[in-house]
Design a protein around this motif. Structure first.
Motif, mmCIF file in Angstrom:
data_model
loop_
_atom_site.group_PDB
_atom_site.id
_atom_site.type_symbol
_atom_site.label_atom_id
_atom_site.label_comp_id
_atom_site.label_asym_id
_atom_site.label_seq_id
_atom_site.Cartn_x
_atom_site.Cartn_y
_atom_site.Cartn_z
ATOM 1 N N GLY A 20 0.795 -1.221 0.000
ATOM 2 C CA GLY A 20 0.000 0.000 0.000
ATOM 3 C C GLY A 20 0.826 1.268 0.000
ATOM 4 N N ASN A 21 2.133 1.146 0.047
ATOM 5 C CA ASN A 21 3.018 2.305 0.052
ATOM 6 C C ASN A 21 3.780 2.461 -1.250
ATOM 7 O OD1 ASN A 21 2.582 3.286 2.726
ATOM 8 N ND2 ASN A 21 3.691 1.496 3.472
ATOM 9 N N CYS A 22 3.300 1.839 -2.312
ATOM 10 C CA CYS A 22 4.053 1.826 -3.568
ATOM 11 C C CYS A 22 4.236 3.232 -4.140
ATOM 12 C CB CYS A 22 3.424 0.891 -4.582
ATOM 13 S SG CYS A 22 1.722 1.252 -4.973
ATOM 14 N N PHE A 23 3.244 4.114 -3.991
ATOM 15 C CA PHE A 23 3.408 5.480 -4.499
ATOM 16 C C PHE A 23 4.524 6.195 -3.750
ATOM 17 C CE2 PHE A 23 2.630 10.003 -3.789
ATOM 18 C CZ PHE A 23 2.806 10.468 -5.081
ATOM 19 N N TYR A 24 4.474 6.146 -2.425
ATOM 20 C CA TYR A 24 5.498 6.820 -1.620
ATOM 21 C C TYR A 24 6.881 6.248 -1.926
ATOM 22 C CZ TYR A 24 1.519 8.548 1.022
ATOM 23 O OH TYR A 24 0.347 9.150 1.377
ATOM 24 N N PHE A 29 12.114 7.103 -3.977
ATOM 25 C CA PHE A 29 13.264 6.436 -4.582
ATOM 26 C C PHE A 29 13.695 7.182 -5.841
ATOM 27 C CE2 PHE A 29 15.385 3.492 -7.386
ATOM 28 C CZ PHE A 29 16.285 2.872 -6.544
ATOM 29 N N SER A 30 12.749 7.509 -6.694
ATOM 30 C CA SER A 30 13.045 8.236 -7.926
ATOM 31 C C SER A 30 13.602 9.624 -7.622
ATOM 32 C CB SER A 30 11.779 8.345 -8.769
ATOM 33 O OG SER A 30 11.999 9.120 -9.906
ATOM 34 N N PHE A 31 13.065 10.268 -6.611
ATOM 35 C CA PHE A 31 13.505 11.604 -6.215
ATOM 36 C C PHE A 31 14.964 11.584 -5.761
ATOM 37 C CE2 PHE A 31 13.478 15.110 -3.007
ATOM 38 C CZ PHE A 31 13.267 16.156 -3.896
ATOM 39 N N ILE A 32 15.306 10.658 -4.873
ATOM 40 C CA ILE A 32 16.688 10.563 -4.385
ATOM 41 C C ILE A 32 17.620 10.140 -5.515
ATOM 42 C CG2 ILE A 32 18.236 9.310 -2.815
ATOM 43 C CD1 ILE A 32 15.897 9.274 -0.799
ATOM 44 N N GLU A 103 16.364 -3.220 4.866
ATOM 45 C CA GLU A 103 14.930 -3.092 5.107
ATOM 46 C C GLU A 103 14.618 -1.794 5.844
ATOM 47 O OE1 GLU A 103 11.448 -5.630 7.281
ATOM 48 O OE2 GLU A 103 13.006 -6.741 6.233
ATOM 49 N N SER A 104 15.538 -1.355 6.680
ATOM 50 C CA SER A 104 15.347 -0.081 7.379
ATOM 51 C C SER A 104 15.289 1.084 6.409
ATOM 52 C CB SER A 104 16.474 0.161 8.386
ATOM 53 O OG SER A 104 16.343 -0.684 9.491
ATOM 54 N N LEU A 105 16.160 1.065 5.382
ATOM 55 C CA LEU A 105 16.147 2.150 4.406
ATOM 56 C C LEU A 105 14.835 2.144 3.630
ATOM 57 C CD1 LEU A 105 17.634 4.497 3.007
ATOM 58 C CD2 LEU A 105 18.499 2.822 1.361
ATOM 59 N N ASP A 106 14.399 0.992 3.205
ATOM 60 C CA ASP A 106 13.146 0.889 2.459
ATOM 61 C C ASP A 106 11.981 1.427 3.280
ATOM 62 O OD1 ASP A 106 11.293 0.136 0.458
ATOM 63 O OD2 ASP A 106 10.960 -1.777 1.456
ATOM 64 N N ASP A 107 11.820 0.930 4.480
ATOM 65 C CA ASP A 107 10.722 1.377 5.335
ATOM 66 C C ASP A 107 10.902 2.823 5.790
ATOM 67 O OD1 ASP A 107 9.591 -1.128 5.113
ATOM 68 O OD2 ASP A 107 10.459 -1.865 6.986
ATOM 69 N N GLY A 108 12.138 3.211 6.051
ATOM 70 C CA GLY A 108 12.418 4.547 6.555
ATOM 71 C C GLY A 108 12.140 5.642 5.551
ATOM 72 N N ILE A 109 12.513 5.427 4.281
ATOM 73 C CA ILE A 109 12.264 6.486 3.307
ATOM 74 C C ILE A 109 10.787 6.585 2.944
ATOM 75 C CG2 ILE A 109 14.619 6.521 2.423
ATOM 76 C CD1 ILE A 109 13.631 5.096 -0.090
ATOM 77 N N VAL A 110 10.064 5.466 3.048
ATOM 78 C CA VAL A 110 8.609 5.534 2.844
ATOM 79 C C VAL A 110 7.983 6.375 3.951
ATOM 80 C CG1 VAL A 110 6.471 4.182 2.928
ATOM 81 C CG2 VAL A 110 8.378 3.385 1.544
ATOM 82 N N LEU A 111 8.387 6.119 5.168
ATOM 83 C CA LEU A 111 7.875 6.884 6.296
ATOM 84 C C LEU A 111 8.290 8.353 6.200
ATOM 85 C CD1 LEU A 111 6.147 6.074 8.703
ATOM 86 C CD2 LEU A 111 8.228 5.842 10.034
#
Length: 132
Positions: A20-24, A29-32, A103-111
């Motif tokens: 459910g966080n695919c947009f974020y 990711f694209s922005f960075i 996994e922290s980076l993935d979850d962290g940048i979404v948050l």
């Protein structure tokens, strides 16, 4: 391996979690990735400062089991690579590998992306678009 990031095709598909966080996830990711490719070191430093000072002490981030220190180290390494590598290939490759294996980076940048949206929307909640 010698890699020139200006030769890379930036329009590729990546699999993302279906949580459910695919947009974020795709947006940040694209922005960075774009910041690294354009070698915008100052903007990357601003992201690091905002992440370090505002986000990590936010109520949104306090309820999650994310290693924020690991993310800060990753961002710091990206900035360091951007400053020392002429074509930013090391920073680009490091970011992609860190994203895949942390996994922290993935979850962290979404948050973090959710925090940025909330930070923008809250003061503008009573603003209206006016068509002129």
């Amino acid at each position: 391996m010698q890699l020139n990031i200006t030769d890379l095709d930036k329009f590729k598909y990546r699999k993302v979690k279906g949580d459910g966080n695919c947009f974020y996830r795709s947006f940040i990711f694209s922005f960075i990735e774009n910041i690294i490719i354009t070698n915008n070191i100052i903007f990357m430093k601003k992201i690091f400062i905002k992440f370090n000072n505002n986000f990590c002490e936010n109520d949104l981030s306090s309820n999650h089991n994310i290693n924020f220190e690991e993310i800060k180290i990753i961002i710091y390494i990206i900035i360091d690579n951007m400053q020392t590598d002429n074509n930013n290939s090391a920073a680009f490759i490091f970011f992609q590998k860190a994203y895949l294996f942390s996994e922290s980076l993935d979850d962290g940048i979404v948050l973090f992306m959710r925090y940025l949206v909330k930070e923008y929307l809250f003061p503008n909640q009573n603003s209206y678009y006016q068509n002129k």
